[in-house]
Motif scaffolding. Structure first.
Motif, short mmCIF file in Angstrom:
data_model
loop_
_atom_site.label_atom_id
_atom_site.label_comp_id
_atom_site.label_asym_id
_atom_site.label_seq_id
_atom_site.Cartn_x
_atom_site.Cartn_y
_atom_site.Cartn_z
N GLU A 68 -8.21 -21.51 -18.27
CA GLU A 68 -6.80 -21.72 -18.64
C GLU A 68 -5.86 -20.69 -18.02
N LYS A 69 -6.35 -19.50 -17.83
CA LYS A 69 -5.45 -18.45 -17.36
C LYS A 69 -6.07 -17.64 -16.23
N THR A 70 -5.20 -16.93 -15.52
CA THR A 70 -5.64 -16.11 -14.38
C THR A 70 -5.17 -14.67 -14.59
N MET A 71 -6.05 -13.75 -14.23
CA MET A 71 -5.73 -12.32 -14.41
C MET A 71 -5.96 -11.57 -13.10
N LEU A 72 -5.03 -10.69 -12.79
CA LEU A 72 -5.20 -9.76 -11.67
C LEU A 72 -5.44 -8.38 -12.27
N ILE A 73 -6.53 -7.72 -11.85
CA ILE A 73 -6.84 -6.39 -12.39
C ILE A 73 -6.53 -5.35 -11.31
N GLU A 74 -5.54 -4.55 -11.56
CA GLU A 74 -4.99 -3.54 -10.64
C GLU A 74 -4.24 -4.20 -9.49
N THR A 75 -3.28 -3.46 -8.96
CA THR A 75 -2.69 -3.84 -7.68
C THR A 75 -3.19 -2.81 -6.65
N VAL A 76 -2.41 -2.53 -5.63
CA VAL A 76 -2.87 -1.62 -4.56
C VAL A 76 -1.78 -0.60 -4.25
N ASP A 77 -2.13 0.33 -3.38
CA ASP A 77 -1.14 1.29 -2.91
C ASP A 77 0.03 0.52 -2.26
N PRO A 78 1.26 1.00 -2.47
CA PRO A 78 2.41 0.22 -1.95
C PRO A 78 2.38 -0.01 -0.44
N THR A 79 1.68 0.86 0.30
CA THR A 79 1.57 0.65 1.75
C THR A 79 0.74 -0.59 2.09
N LEU A 139 -4.08 -13.08 -2.07
CA LEU A 139 -3.78 -14.03 -3.16
C LEU A 139 -3.36 -15.39 -2.57
N LYS A 140 -2.62 -15.32 -1.47
CA LYS A 140 -2.21 -16.57 -0.81
C LYS A 140 -3.43 -17.29 -0.25
N GLU A 141 -4.32 -16.53 0.36
CA GLU A 141 -5.54 -17.13 0.93
C GLU A 141 -6.36 -17.84 -0.15
N LEU A 142 -6.35 -17.28 -1.35
CA LEU A 142 -7.08 -17.90 -2.47
C LEU A 142 -6.30 -19.05 -3.10
N GLY A 143 -5.08 -19.25 -2.67
CA GLY A 143 -4.27 -20.33 -3.23
C GLY A 143 -3.77 -20.03 -4.64
N VAL A 144 -3.59 -18.76 -4.94
CA VAL A 144 -3.12 -18.39 -6.28
C VAL A 144 -1.62 -18.62 -6.37
N ASP A 145 -1.21 -19.56 -7.21
CA ASP A 145 0.24 -19.80 -7.33
C ASP A 145 0.79 -19.36 -8.68
N SER A 146 -0.11 -18.94 -9.58
CA SER A 146 0.40 -18.35 -10.84
C SER A 146 -0.61 -17.34 -11.36
N ILE A 147 -0.06 -16.29 -11.93
CA ILE A 147 -0.89 -15.26 -12.58
C ILE A 147 -0.32 -15.05 -13.98
N ASP A 148 -1.21 -15.03 -14.97
CA ASP A 148 -0.76 -14.86 -16.35
C ASP A 148 -0.74 -13.40 -16.77
N TYR A 149 -1.74 -12.65 -16.30
CA TYR A 149 -1.82 -11.24 -16.67
C TYR A 149 -2.09 -10.38 -15.44
N VAL A 150 -1.40 -9.27 -15.37
CA VAL A 150 -1.73 -8.23 -14.39
C VAL A 150 -2.12 -6.99 -15.19
N VAL A 151 -3.35 -6.53 -15.00
CA VAL A 151 -3.84 -5.38 -15.77
C VAL A 151 -3.63 -4.09 -14.96
N ALA A 152 -3.04 -3.11 -15.60
CA ALA A 152 -2.94 -1.77 -15.01
C ALA A 152 -3.79 -0.84 -15.89
N LEU A 188 -17.78 -4.25 -15.26
CA LEU A 188 -16.89 -3.22 -15.77
C LEU A 188 -15.92 -2.83 -14.66
N PHE A 189 -14.64 -3.10 -14.87
CA PHE A 189 -13.60 -2.69 -13.93
C PHE A 189 -13.12 -1.31 -14.39
N SER A 190 -13.54 -0.28 -13.65
CA SER A 190 -13.44 1.08 -14.19
C SER A 190 -12.31 1.90 -13.59
#
Ligand code: FEO
Length: 398
Positions: A44-55, A64-77, A161-163
């Motif tokens: 039902e939902k999609t989660m992104l865990i962490e983003t990356v360095d701004p560079t 994300l585009k390559e995976l065809g992700v057009d919506s994300i429900d949660y971004v975990v920091a 475990l995303f550590s």
């Protein structure tokens, strides 16, 4: 950059930074690094865990585009530091329905660092779970690995475990999982020495916290993943253990060769006494190598010549670093030569205020070392070796 599948509907979508050679304008990165980000797709939902360095934001968005992700429900920091959170503003703009999931302590830090709007946050308590549909993510507070707000995220169904920084390594690699175990071990130990060592007690608590989880994969936010997680967890147990090894670390600098002669004599005498030694020339040392040595060392002997009554600035830098990293050292001493006057012992002692160490009498000489100096250095080696034996410090092996 390419997307890599970890398990069904779990992907690595982060970036490899092959060329970065310095972190925080301080920490050498001889092997580069990675900023790992993970996509978890539930029914039902999609989660992104962490983003990356701004560079590297463009790499994450491309993946994300390559995976065809057009919506994300949660971004975990899991952690607020910018090498993981720096892309958040762009990602949250790109996915306007996404909620930003973080700990209570992380929220104000992300507002301070990145001006994330209040309404985007979904804070979670320790132990809370979010369901994606066939994928359940639990959040466990693991403070001080290595900031106060840090947490880890556990994917129950896939036992991942995303550590984040915890259990990570600065190592750029195209391998998703560990291939060269020795190289990863050294990179992980370097990372521990540079980043985690001041928080050894918190690390032990956090290892206890995750010990009840069934973990098939540790997926940190720097470096390759572990599909035999016991390796890195046991290494962390060892590195965080308060008991040091039979190892002396000797960072030194020499101006006209006298202090180097003293170092050479001391190193030889320690070897004769069965003590392992690691010697670092501070004019050329990679500070990460010094950090690795400090993870296990029982004793540090600083080789410091005198400049204008005080210790050479490179020796002061090494003393400040050792003090800040709070290694498990038990003993400290100082050796060095001076020309016409010195306050080196008083000055260095004033820096090492964080260390709970016994000071072994320094050997500081005027001019070039003499036979008397060498005899004093032999005595220093003997005293160090005896203290290591009395304490039963185990042999050092990297
Ligand atoms: Fe990798 Fe503390 O950031």
């Amino acid at each position: 950059m390419s997307v890599r599948k970890i398990k069904t509907d779990v992907y690595a979508v982060g970036a490899i930074d092959w060329d970065r050679r310095l972190f925080d304008a301080l920490i050498p990165l001889p092997e580069g690094t990675t900023y790992n980000s993970y996509l978890v797709k539930g029914g039902e939902k999609t989660m992104l865990i962490e983003t990356v360095d701004p560079t590297m934001t463009h790499v994450l968005l491309g993946n994300l585009k390559e995976l065809g992700v057009d919506s994300i429900d949660y971004v975990v920091a899991n952690h607020a530091e910018q090498d993981h959170s720096g892309s958040l503003p762009v990602v949250l703009d790109a996915f306007p329905m996404a909620q930003l999931v973080c700990s209570n302590k992380c929220k104000p830090m992300l507002i301070d660092l990145l001006a994330i709007p209040e309404e985007r946050f979904h804070t979670v308590e320790n132990g809370a779970t979010l369901e994606l549909g066939g994928k359940s993510l639990q959040f466990l507070y693991t403070p001080w690995v290595h900031w106060p707000e840090t947490m880890v995220t556990y994917l129950k169904e896939d036992r991942i475990l995303f550590s984040c920084d915890f259990l990570g390594a600065h190592l750029a690699s195209s391998d998703l999982f560990v291939d060269d175990k020795a190289a990863l071990h050294i990179a992980a130990k370097r990372y521990f020495g540079e980043i985690m060592m001041p928080f050894r007690a918190a690390i032990q608590n956090n290892l206890d916290k995750i010990s009840g989880l069934e973990i098939d994969i540790v997926a940190p936010s720097h470096g390759p993943l572990y599909n035999k997680p016991r390796t890195i967890i046991e290494s962390y147990r060892d590195w965080a253990d308060p008991e040091p090894k039979n190892l002396v670390v000797i960072p030194y600098v020499t101006m006209h060769g006298s202090t180097k002669l003293m170092v050479d004599r001391l190193v030889g005498a320690l070897i004769d006494q069965g003590v392992t030694v690691e010697q670092f020339d501070l004019t050329s040392v990679d500070l990460g190598e010094l950090g690795i040595g400090l993870v296990d060392a029982a004793t540090i002997v600083l080789g410091a010549p005198t400049v204008l009554m005080g210790a050479h600035p490179l020796a002061l830098y090494a003393a400040h670093l050792a003090n800040a990293l709070r290694p498990k050292l038990r003993f400290v001493s100082l050796i060095g030569s001076y020309g016409w006057g010195t306050k080196v012992v008083e000055q260095v002692s004033g820096i090492l205020t964080n260390l709970k160490v016994e000071v072994i009498e320094p050997v500081i000489v005027k001019g070039a070392p003499t036979q008397e100096t060498f005899a004093a250095l032999d005595r220093l080696a003997g005293e160090i070796a005896a203290k290591h034996r009395e304490n039963g410090f185990k042999a050092y092996s990297d």
